[in-house]
Design a protein around this motif. Structure first.
Motif, PDB file in Angstrom:
ATOM      1  N   THR A 113      40.913  43.106  38.640  1.00 50.16           N
ATOM      2  CA  THR A 113      40.427  43.465  39.980  1.00 50.16           C
ATOM      3  C   THR A 113      40.157  44.958  40.055  1.00 50.16           C
ATOM      4  OG1 THR A 113      41.625  41.623  40.979  1.00 50.16           O
ATOM      5  CG2 THR A 113      40.977  43.415  42.439  1.00 50.16           C
ATOM      6  N   ALA A 114      41.079  45.746  39.517  1.00 51.48           N
ATOM      7  CA  ALA A 114      40.915  47.209  39.533  1.00 51.48           C
ATOM      8  C   ALA A 114      39.677  47.614  38.751  1.00 51.48           C
ATOM      9  CB  ALA A 114      42.166  47.884  38.976  1.00 51.48           C
ATOM     10  N   ALA A 149      37.007  45.754  38.177  1.00 52.65           N
ATOM     11  CA  ALA A 149      35.822  45.293  38.901  1.00 52.65           C
ATOM     12  C   ALA A 149      35.508  46.225  40.074  1.00 52.65           C
ATOM     13  CB  ALA A 149      36.030  43.867  39.393  1.00 52.65           C
ATOM     14  N   GLU A 150      36.541  46.698  40.737  1.00 54.26           N
ATOM     15  CA  GLU A 150      36.339  47.596  41.888  1.00 54.26           C
ATOM     16  C   GLU A 150      35.854  48.967  41.421  1.00 54.26           C
ATOM     17  OE1 GLU A 150      40.080  47.506  43.935  1.00 54.26           O
ATOM     18  OE2 GLU A 150      39.623  45.592  44.904  1.00 54.26           O
ATOM     19  N   ALA A 151      36.265  49.377  40.219  1.00 52.06           N
ATOM     20  CA  ALA A 151      35.857  50.678  39.690  1.00 52.06           C
ATOM     21  C   ALA A 151      34.408  50.646  39.211  1.00 52.06           C
ATOM     22  CB  ALA A 151      36.793  51.097  38.555  1.00 52.06           C
TER      23      ALA A 151
END
Length: 83
Positions: free
Chosen positions: A77-78, A80-82
Motif C-alpha cells: 500500500t505504501a 502504491a501510494e508513493a
C-alpha cells in the motif's frame, strides 16, 4: 496417523480428523462429532496434552502468518501510494 508441522505428533485417525476439522473452522463439538466422537468428548479432546499442544502450535503459526501478510500488505500500500 502422523500430522507433520515443525513438530511431529502421533494422533489416532479420529484425533487427526478432529484437529483437521478445528483447523477448518469447525466448532469443537461439531468437529468431535464429524470425527466420530460423541459431542461431549470435544472438551476432553481439547485438554489432551498432545492435541492441545498441536492446536497451540498451529494458532501460533497462524498468528505469525497473519502478521507477515499484514506487513506485506502495508508495504504494498505504501509503495502504491508513493507511486
Amino acid at each position: 496417523m502422523t500430522l507433520k508441522t515443525s513438530i511431529v505428533v502421533e494422533l489416532s485417525d479420529r484425533e487427526a480428523a478432529f484437529v483437521t476439522n478445528l483447523a477448518h473452522g469447525v466448532l469443537p463439538t461439531a468437529a468431535a462429532i464429524q470425527a466420530g466422537y460423541a459431542g461431549p468428548t470435544a472438551r476432553a479432546l481439547l485438554h489432551k496434552a498432545h492435541i492441545e499442544g498441536l492446536i497451540r502450535h498451529a494458532y501460533a503459526n497462524l498468528g505469525r502468518t497473519i502478521a507477515r501478510i499484514e506487513k506485506e500488505n502495508a508495504e504494498a500500500t505504501a509503495e502504491a501510494e508513493a507511486a
